[in-house]
Design a protein around this motif. Structure first.
Motif, PDB file in Angstrom:
ATOM      1  N   ALA A  37      70.508 -13.776  45.902  1.00  0.00           N
ATOM      2  CA  ALA A  37      69.997 -12.553  46.766  1.00  0.00           C
ATOM      3  C   ALA A  37      68.794 -12.999  47.273  1.00  0.00           C
ATOM      4  N   GLY A  38      67.789 -13.661  46.325  1.00  0.00           N
ATOM      5  CA  GLY A  38      66.347 -14.153  46.994  1.00  0.00           C
ATOM      6  C   GLY A  38      66.798 -15.018  47.903  1.00  0.00           C
ATOM      7  N   LEU A  39      67.718 -15.902  47.917  1.00  0.00           N
ATOM      8  CA  LEU A  39      67.690 -17.177  48.885  1.00  0.00           C
ATOM      9  C   LEU A  39      68.265 -16.317  50.161  1.00  0.00           C
ATOM     10  N   GLY A  40      69.446 -15.415  50.048  1.00  0.00           N
ATOM     11  CA  GLY A  40      69.529 -14.675  51.213  1.00  0.00           C
ATOM     12  C   GLY A  40      68.498 -13.849  51.750  1.00  0.00           C
ATOM     13  N   LEU A  41      67.494 -13.295  51.172  1.00  0.00           N
ATOM     14  CA  LEU A  41      66.289 -12.707  51.679  1.00  0.00           C
ATOM     15  C   LEU A  41      65.614 -13.887  52.402  1.00  0.00           C
ATOM     16  N   ILE A  42      65.256 -15.095  51.996  1.00  0.00           N
ATOM     17  CA  ILE A  42      64.579 -16.139  52.405  1.00  0.00           C
ATOM     18  C   ILE A  42      65.067 -16.657  53.728  1.00  0.00           C
TER      19      ILE A  42
END
Length: 68
Positions: A37-42
């Motif tokens: 999820a964090g990588l997707g937001l970045i």
């Protein structure tokens, strides 16, 4: 014996990709989901969406019977 990457059938929310990665790396599935999820937001979500769909297609589901 070598480890193989499979989609999880027991720890899945969508397709079991994160559950399979968690089982492969022997970590909690929640950590993998948070990282994804964090990588997707970045990366603006779209590249991670494509990664997940491609992983869903490429990674075979786990089956308890041995493959020939």
């Amino acid at each position: 014996m070598t480890k193989k990457l499979y989609r999880s059938t027991s720890q899945k929310m969508l397709a079991g990709v994160c559950g399979g990665l968690a089982e492969y790396f022997d970590v909690d599935v929640t950590i993998i989901r948070l990282l994804l999820a964090g990588l997707g937001l970045i990366t603006a979500v779209l590249p991670m969406f494509f990664f997940y769909i491609i992983a869903w297609i490429i990674i075979p589901p786990y089956s308890s019977s041995p493959q020939a």
